[in-house]
Scaffold this motif. Structure first.
Motif, mmCIF file in Angstrom:
data_model
loop_
_atom_site.group_PDB
_atom_site.id
_atom_site.type_symbol
_atom_site.label_atom_id
_atom_site.label_comp_id
_atom_site.label_asym_id
_atom_site.label_seq_id
_atom_site.Cartn_x
_atom_site.Cartn_y
_atom_site.Cartn_z
ATOM 1 N N THR A 1 44.482 -47.373 -32.188
ATOM 2 C CA THR A 1 45.817 -47.318 -31.580
ATOM 3 C C THR A 1 46.917 -47.195 -32.636
ATOM 4 O O THR A 1 48.100 -47.298 -32.314
ATOM 5 N N CYS B 1 41.825 -48.092 -37.028
ATOM 6 C CA CYS B 1 42.505 -48.585 -35.822
ATOM 7 C C CYS B 1 42.771 -47.449 -34.834
ATOM 8 O O CYS B 1 43.512 -46.521 -35.129
ATOM 9 N N LEU C 1 45.673 -60.634 -33.039
ATOM 10 C CA LEU C 1 45.081 -60.305 -34.345
ATOM 11 C C LEU C 1 45.854 -61.038 -35.448
ATOM 12 O O LEU C 1 47.068 -60.917 -35.536
ATOM 13 N N CYS D 1 48.606 -53.215 -30.557
ATOM 14 C CA CYS D 1 47.249 -53.709 -30.823
ATOM 15 C C CYS D 1 46.562 -54.141 -29.534
ATOM 16 O O CYS D 1 47.104 -54.899 -28.750
ATOM 17 N N LYS D 2 45.331 -53.607 -29.333
ATOM 18 C CA LYS D 2 44.568 -53.920 -28.112
ATOM 19 C C LYS D 2 43.535 -55.013 -28.382
ATOM 20 O O LYS D 2 42.678 -55.282 -27.537
ATOM 21 N N GLU D 3 43.545 -55.579 -29.556
ATOM 22 C CA GLU D 3 42.622 -56.656 -29.943
ATOM 23 C C GLU D 3 41.156 -56.236 -29.818
ATOM 24 O O GLU D 3 40.301 -57.026 -29.426
ATOM 25 N N CYS D 4 40.884 -54.975 -30.136
ATOM 26 C CA CYS D 4 39.513 -54.468 -30.006
ATOM 27 C C CYS D 4 38.599 -55.004 -31.107
ATOM 28 O O CYS D 4 37.386 -54.999 -30.973
ATOM 29 N N VAL E 1 40.424 -61.712 -34.672
ATOM 30 C CA VAL E 1 41.035 -61.681 -33.345
ATOM 31 C C VAL E 1 40.854 -63.069 -32.745
ATOM 32 O O VAL E 1 39.728 -63.528 -32.552
HETATM 33 S S1 SF4 Z 1 42.243 -55.138 -33.164
HETATM 34 FE FE1 SF4 Z 1 41.868 -52.979 -32.642
HETATM 35 S S2 SF4 Z 1 43.847 -52.253 -31.878
HETATM 36 FE FE2 SF4 Z 1 44.272 -54.180 -32.928
HETATM 37 S S3 SF4 Z 1 44.841 -53.580 -35.005
HETATM 38 FE FE3 SF4 Z 1 42.622 -53.989 -35.036
HETATM 39 S S4 SF4 Z 1 41.676 -51.996 -34.666
HETATM 40 FE FE4 SF4 Z 1 43.833 -51.806 -34.070
#
Ligand code: SF4
Ligand SMILES: Cc1cc2nc3c(=O)[nH]c(=O)nc-3n(C[C@H](O)[C@H](O)[C@H](O)COP(=O)(O)OP(=O)(O)OC[C@H]3O[C@@H](n4cnc5c(N)ncnc54)[C@H](O)[C@@H]3O)c2cc1C
Ligand code: SF4
Lengths: 56, 389
Positions: free
Chosen positions: A21, A19, A2, A37-40, A54
């Motif tokens: 997480t 977020c 991210l 961060c799970k890169e969601c 991302v």
């Molecule tokens: S990509 Fe997902 S896990 Fe990472 S900071 Fe953004 S919302 Fe949170």
């Protein structure tokens, strides 16, 4: 990964709110991203200015 | 540093909580991570005059302008004009001054206000909450207290630290952008609302006049219909068509919770107030007065709980009971309204606004307008029957 475009970010905290997480922290005028961060990508969608991305 | 109560966040919710608790005799410390309270603004600054006057005596410098009513535009341009005189007029605030004014009142009531001080986490002793660890102008600071009020806004962490999951799902937050605009065509006395799925999907555009042809012109879109940068892109597009000569002198962005009431805003040693507890009105997006009201209740309950030496979840239950009974009921209703209205097509919206063309709305507030709408469009609005009648 991210990435935060600091030149775009207006430090509003909307991304922090969504977020799942709890990986984002707004420190006055900049964002910190933690290793959880799970890169969601949820935060990228809510950002009103498009400061988050991302990257593969 | 030791005290009875730590308030995290110096917005309207936090300041009213700190002021109320300090006035009741508690030793209160309020932390605000920003160096300047209230700045940058994340708000369109509109409140009902009556609602504000009930809680504080507004200082003239808090108020940019007084508005008489509202105009609502359908996607096809048809409009309905409402006067708020039956329910009192509205104020457009100057929040930078207003937020600081409320923090001043908290300080004058005896609360210690620490700016540029960010809460980093909760301290615990033998499993119970015992304070907050913070960073004050870059230096670590530990503050001990048995009770914490989280008034830390949309980006709240206090709830999540205490085990209350306040993460907002995308449909439950509006992504917003706003410009402060100077334009000769701005009406200084009326707020304006523009509806339409192409201009603000599942949201609306607002124009809140601040006097002398200045207005907060902004929009919110439902998070689930947002994509990166969409709010600002749509706002620019709107400006081009509606205010092509408008001069932008300030920019605001933000997230506005619209989730409806949360199940509980308390945990052992913790109460959540305002945006941190999703207490914004999901239909209008207004959250200033609700945050203040919740802050007052939380401040009163804090004083009772500290006096009774019981800050456990059960000792704080009165807070949950009272805010739910007070603002919670309206928030729940507004959530149902929002869920209904976000699904309407532009055709539905045109039909609804058009249906009011022959009605006299000049003395009507929002509730009155909804009743008229229902009478004229029972089929389309049948799902809202229980809310309106
Ligand atoms: S990509 Fe997902 S896990 Fe990472 S900071 Fe953004 S919302 Fe949170
Ligand atoms: C674009 C937009 C337009 C809006 N328009 C309106 C409107 O017209 N009318 C209306 O009534 N409402 C409006 N709202 C909603 C309104 O702004 C909020 O509901 C209101 O500010 C909530 O007050 P609060 O005290 O809960 O939180 P806030 O005012 O957000 O205050 C929270 C404070 O906590 C601080 N903080 C956060 N984390 C920490 C930490 N870890 N340590 C220390 N401090 C911390 C923040 O810096 C902030 O100052 C709007 C919102 C947006 C985004
Ligand atoms: S949502 Fe966008 S503008 Fe707001 S703090 Fe996050 S990255 Fe910055």
């Amino acid at each position: 990964m991210l990435t935060v475009n600091r030149y775009k970010c207006c430090y509003c905290g909307a991304c922090v709110a969504v977020c799942p997480t709890c990986s984002l922290e707004l420190v006055e005028t900049w964002l910190e991203v933690s290793a959880e961060c799970k890169e969601c990508g949820l935060c990228t969608k809510i950002c009103p200015v498009g400061a988050l991305e991302v990257e593969a | 540093m030791k005290c009875d109560l730590i308030v995290v966040g110096g917005g309207p919710g936090g300041s009213m909580a700190a002021k109320t608790a300090a006035s009741a005799g508690l030793k209160v410390v309020m932390l605000e991570k920003r160096q300047e309270i209230g700045d940058p603004v994340r708000c369109a600054e509109g409140v009902s005059m009556k609602g504000l006057n009930r809680m504080v005596k507004p200082e003239p410098k808090w108020i940019s302008s007084v508005v008489k009513g509202a105009r609502i535009y359908a996607p096809d341009g048809k409009r309905v004009v409402m006067s708020e005189s039956s329910s009192g007029n509205g104020y457009i605030l100057e929040r930078k001054v207003f937020d600081r004014g409320l923090a001043m009142q908290a300080a004058q009531a005896g609360a210690k206000v620490l700016v540029k001080t960010r809460a980093l986490g909760l301290l615990r002793k033998d499993g119970a909450i015992s304070g907050v660890s913070a960073l004050r102008i870059g230096e670590p600071l530990q503050i001990e207290a048995p009770l914490i009020i989280g008034a830390d806004g949309v980006e709240s962490k206090v709830g999540r630290w205490a085990g209350i999951d306040t993460t907002l799902k995308l449909p439950d937050i509006e992504s917003c952008a706003q410009f402060l605009v100077h334009d000769a065509s701005i009406d200084d006395e009326y707020t304006e609302f523009f509806l339409g799925n192409s201009i603000a999907p599942s949201g609306y555009v607002w124009s809140f006049p601040k006097g002398e042809k200045l207005a907060n012109i902004g929009l919110g879109i439902q998070g689930s219909r947002s994509k990166p940068g969409e709010a600002v892109r749509l706002l620019r597009q709107f400006m081009k068509t509606r205010f092509p000569n408008g001069k932008v002198v300030e920019m605001v962005v933000g997230g506005d919770p619209c989730s409806g009431p949360i199940d509980s805003a308390i945990a052992d040693g913790v109460m959540l107030v305002g945006d941190a507890a999703h207490q914004t009105d999901p239909f209008t997006g207004g959250g200033i007065l609700n945050a203040m009201q919740a802050g007052i209740i939380a401040g009163e309950v804090a004083a009772e709980a500290i006096t009774a030496c019981d800050v456990s979840r059960s000792g704080l239950k009165e807070y949950d009971d009272r805010w739910k009974e007070d603002i919670g009921k309206i928030i729940a209703k507004s959530f149902q309204l929002k869920e209904f209205f976000v699904k309407l097509t532009d055709k539905d919206l045109n039909h609804l606004i058009g249906s009011m063309a022959k009605e006299d709305m000049s003395k009507m507030d929002l509730a009155g307008m909804l009743r008229v709408l229902f009478r004229l469009n029972p089929k389309l609005l049948w799902g809202l029957k229980s809310l309106i009648i």
